[in-house]
Design an enzyme around this catalytic site. Structure first.
Site, PDB file in Angstrom:
ATOM      1  N   SER A  59       0.971  -1.152  -0.236  1.00 57.92           N
ATOM      2  CA  SER A  59      -0.171   0.578  -0.081  1.00 57.92           C
ATOM      3  C   SER A  59       0.835   1.523   0.058  1.00 57.92           C
ATOM      4  O   SER A  59       2.045   1.309   0.368  1.00 57.92           O
ATOM      5  CB  SER A  59      -0.990  -0.314   1.489  1.00 57.92           C
ATOM      6  OG  SER A  59       0.026   0.277   2.366  1.00 57.92           O
ATOM      7  N   ASP A  96      -1.283  -1.873  -4.307  1.00 54.11           N
ATOM      8  CA  ASP A  96      -2.233  -1.278  -3.182  1.00 54.11           C
ATOM      9  C   ASP A  96      -3.305  -0.251  -3.779  1.00 54.11           C
ATOM     10  O   ASP A  96      -2.662   0.346  -2.946  1.00 54.11           O
ATOM     11  CB  ASP A  96      -2.639  -2.608  -1.835  1.00 54.11           C
ATOM     12  CG  ASP A  96      -3.765  -3.153  -1.833  1.00 54.11           C
ATOM     13  OD1 ASP A  96      -4.273  -3.242  -3.022  1.00 54.11           O
ATOM     14  OD2 ASP A  96      -4.085  -3.198  -0.298  1.00 54.11           O
ATOM     15  N   GLU A 148     -11.403   0.217  -9.453  1.00 59.44           N
ATOM     16  CA  GLU A 148     -12.579  -0.062  -9.186  1.00 59.44           C
ATOM     17  C   GLU A 148     -13.559   1.026  -9.142  1.00 59.44           C
ATOM     18  O   GLU A 148     -13.120   1.829  -9.474  1.00 59.44           O
ATOM     19  CB  GLU A 148     -11.621   0.698  -7.387  1.00 59.44           C
ATOM     20  CG  GLU A 148     -12.348  -0.383  -6.351  1.00 59.44           C
ATOM     21  CD  GLU A 148     -12.451  -0.215  -5.009  1.00 59.44           C
ATOM     22  OE1 GLU A 148     -11.182  -0.364  -4.577  1.00 59.44           O
ATOM     23  OE2 GLU A 148     -13.402   0.040  -3.961  1.00 59.44           O
ATOM     24  N   HIS A 192     -12.533  -2.847   4.444  1.00 60.92           N
ATOM     25  CA  HIS A 192     -11.301  -3.140   4.978  1.00 60.92           C
ATOM     26  C   HIS A 192     -11.394  -2.862   6.259  1.00 60.92           C
ATOM     27  O   HIS A 192     -12.668  -2.863   7.365  1.00 60.92           O
ATOM     28  CB  HIS A 192     -10.112  -1.877   4.326  1.00 60.92           C
ATOM     29  CG  HIS A 192     -10.082  -2.536   2.650  1.00 60.92           C
ATOM     30  ND1 HIS A 192     -10.719  -1.146   2.284  1.00 60.92           N
ATOM     31  CD2 HIS A 192      -9.311  -3.137   2.067  1.00 60.92           C
ATOM     32  CE1 HIS A 192     -10.169  -1.575   0.816  1.00 60.92           C
ATOM     33  NE2 HIS A 192      -9.718  -2.613   1.187  1.00 60.92           N
ATOM     34  N   GLY A 193      -9.865  -3.945   6.525  1.00 62.64           N
ATOM     35  CA  GLY A 193     -10.128  -3.983   8.963  1.00 62.64           C
ATOM     36  C   GLY A 193     -10.348  -5.361   8.825  1.00 62.64           C
ATOM     37  O   GLY A 193     -11.246  -5.970   8.252  1.00 62.64           O
ATOM     38  N   GLY A 229     -11.210  -6.123   0.934  1.00 61.43           N
ATOM     39  CA  GLY A 229     -11.604  -6.546   1.692  1.00 61.43           C
ATOM     40  C   GLY A 229     -11.851  -7.632   2.310  1.00 61.43           C
ATOM     41  O   GLY A 229     -13.425  -8.323   3.017  1.00 61.43           O
ATOM     42  N   SER A 231     -10.743 -10.131   4.271  1.00 62.03           N
ATOM     43  CA  SER A 231     -10.280 -11.382   5.480  1.00 62.03           C
ATOM     44  C   SER A 231     -11.016 -11.721   6.301  1.00 62.03           C
ATOM     45  O   SER A 231     -12.502 -10.867   6.121  1.00 62.03           O
ATOM     46  CB  SER A 231      -9.127 -10.242   6.171  1.00 62.03           C
ATOM     47  OG  SER A 231      -8.049  -9.996   5.698  1.00 62.03           O
ATOM     48  N   ASP A 273      -5.113  -9.020   4.096  1.00 59.40           N
ATOM     49  CA  ASP A 273      -4.262  -8.363   5.155  1.00 59.40           C
ATOM     50  C   ASP A 273      -4.248  -8.472   6.590  1.00 59.40           C
ATOM     51  O   ASP A 273      -3.429  -8.568   6.994  1.00 59.40           O
ATOM     52  CB  ASP A 273      -4.432  -6.461   4.197  1.00 59.40           C
ATOM     53  CG  ASP A 273      -3.241  -5.600   4.641  1.00 59.40           C
ATOM     54  OD1 ASP A 273      -2.489  -6.174   5.828  1.00 59.40           O
ATOM     55  OD2 ASP A 273      -3.221  -4.184   5.341  1.00 59.40           O
TER      56      ASP A 273
HETATM   57  P1  13P Z   1      -8.652  -6.838   4.710  1.00 63.14           P
HETATM   58  O1  13P Z   1      -8.627  -5.704   5.334  1.00 63.14           O
HETATM   59  O2  13P Z   1      -9.936  -7.169   4.750  1.00 63.14           O
HETATM   60  O3  13P Z   1      -7.540  -7.863   4.505  1.00 63.14           O
HETATM   61  O4  13P Z   1      -9.022  -6.511   2.901  1.00 63.14           O
HETATM   62  C1  13P Z   1      -6.953  -6.010   2.636  1.00 63.14           C
HETATM   63  C2  13P Z   1      -7.327  -5.177   1.089  1.00 63.14           C
HETATM   64  O5  13P Z   1      -8.336  -4.892   0.707  1.00 63.14           O
HETATM   65  C3  13P Z   1      -6.019  -4.405   0.491  1.00 63.14           C
HETATM   66  O6  13P Z   1      -6.627  -3.892  -0.218  1.00 63.14           O
HETATM   67  O1  G3H Z   2      -6.248  -2.015   1.562  1.00 60.30           O
HETATM   68  C1  G3H Z   2      -5.960  -1.141   2.466  1.00 60.30           C
HETATM   69  C2  G3H Z   2      -4.370  -2.389   3.075  1.00 60.30           C
HETATM   70  O2  G3H Z   2      -5.030  -3.556   4.095  1.00 60.30           O
HETATM   71  C3  G3H Z   2      -3.532  -1.652   3.352  1.00 60.30           C
HETATM   72  O3  G3H Z   2      -3.403  -1.039   4.679  1.00 60.30           O
HETATM   73  O4  G3H Z   2      -2.859   1.120   4.076  1.00 60.30           O
HETATM   74  O5  G3H Z   2      -2.714   0.660   6.378  1.00 60.30           O
HETATM   75  O6  G3H Z   2      -1.608  -0.180   4.906  1.00 60.30           O
HETATM   76  P1  G3H Z   2      -2.724   0.204   4.811  1.00 60.30           P
HETATM   77 ZN    ZN Z   3      -7.913  -2.824  -1.182  1.00 56.91          ZN
END
Ligand code: 13P
Ligand code: G3H
Ligand code: ZN
Length: 326
Positions: A59, A96, A148, A192-193, A229, A231, A273
């Site tokens: 990222s 990313d 996207e 995300h998260g 997103g 996870s 992530d």
């Molecule tokens: P997660 O936060 O669900 O792992 O998603 C990661 C992501 O989309 C990174 O671009």
């Molecule tokens: O989509 C986001 C990824 O999980 C990257 O997260 O921006 O905290 O590195 P970050």
């Molecule tokens: Zn993402």
């Protein structure tokens, strides 16, 4: 950074062939984020051992944290490490959530084999114009581009979206045609998260909007779709974190069955992530609690890395279906 380098000189590949095979084969390529040595070692080890193609992704925040030049050499080291393990897995280095032409250009010029330009927060026409500009530059170097449409809730770098906006299937054909992107990230209910859904007591995670995914697939037959997103927010890790002094109440993610269903469709890249972050945090906390006198980072980071290898193998084998596809 002065000197430019092409990704082929680093032993990397773009996403084109990976995605064609994944769409045809009913599985998804894992895209794991990394920021440090142990994460990258774990990704390489697990993907080489399961013989899975892999996208290692960075990222904007990771570039700032780890240093862009350092990341280039880490990616090169990742390929070499895989080869020394006797593995020929294809490795793609991907940006990313690139948010400007300039960051995408900088990555193309510095050895990335794929970039994402995320114009999803922009009005449609501006998203088209920005994405098209990135595609025109990246394709000159055979670097593939992910765009996207639709907004995911959650935090991406510094951008926080409270509410998600689902992708409008009626826009996807026009977007792909006008921009020339190689793959498209869509919004179907993931975020995300580690806090993806706010559930009341006894409530189940709502299903992803597979109807939107199917509609996109119909309009873009065989075209690579990307899921961000994704996870699962592994509850075993959340419990360990809470047991050893952490506080992560209500952390919940996308159930594995839903990801398996997505991977079997036109979704050919699944971004993970948060699960890796949870694994590392859980194991570091657990190790520290059991060994209060330990101060060698290799010990607690080693424990975290070992767990990360197991997590990634599990994802490749049991969720994405990418194991054995290299
Ligand atoms: P997660 O936060 O669900 O792992 O998603 C990661 C992501 O989309 C990174 O671009
Ligand atoms: O989509 C986001 C990824 O999980 C990257 O997260 O921006 O905290 O590195 P970050
Ligand atoms: Zn993402």
């Amino acid at each position: 950074m002065g000197d430019t380098v092409h990704y082929s000189d680093l032993g990397l590949v773009n996403t084109r062939e990976m995605f064609t095979k994944a769409v045809g084969g009913g599985y998804a390529i894992p895209a794991y984020n990394f920021n440090n040595l142990e994460q990258l070692q774990a990704i390489v080890t697990a993907c080489a051992e399961t013989s899975s193609p892999v996208i290692i992704q960075v990222s904007k925040g990771a570039r700032e944290y780890a240093n862009a030049t350092m990341l280039r050499y880490m990616a090169m080291g990742a390929v070499k490490m895989a080869r020394e393990m006797g593995s020929q897995i294809p490795v793609c280095l991907h940006l990313d959530h690139g948010d400007s032409f300039e960051i995408c250009k900088s990555c193309v010029d510095n050895g990335f084999s794929s970039v994402m330009i995320d114009g999803s927060h922009l009005p449609y026409d501006e998203n088209v114009a920005l994405t098209k500009r990135v595609v025109e530059y990246a394709h000159r170097f055979d670097v593939t581009v992910e765009g996207e449409l639709g907004v995911l809730a959650g935090i991406e770098d510094d951008v926080q979206a409270e509410e998600s906006t689902y992708t409008k299937p009626e826009e996807v054909e026009d977007f792909v045609k006008k921009t020339g992107v190689d793959s498209l990230a869509i919004s179907i209910g993931t975020s995300h998260g580690a806090y993806k859904f706010k559930l009341q007591e006894g409530e189940e995670v709502p299903p992803l909007r597979f109807d939107i995914l199917e509609e996109c697939q119909k309009r873009l037959p065989g075209f690579p779709i990307v899921l961000h997103g994704a996870s699962s927010v592994v509850q075993e890790y959340v419990q360990l974190i809470n047991q050893y002094g952490g506080k992560m109440e209500g952390a919940v993610g996308v159930p594995e069955e839903q990801l398996r269903r997505a991977a079997a469709s036109a979704v050919c890249k699944i971004n993970i992530d948060s699960d890796g972050r949870l694994a590392v945090t859980a194991k570091v906390r657990e190790y520290m609690a059991a060994h209060p006198g330990e101060f060698d980072p290799r010990k607690y980071l080693g424990a975290a890395r070992k767990e990360l290898v197991e997590l990634i193998k599990h994802k490749n084998e049991a969720v994405l279906g990418s194991a054995g596809k290299a």
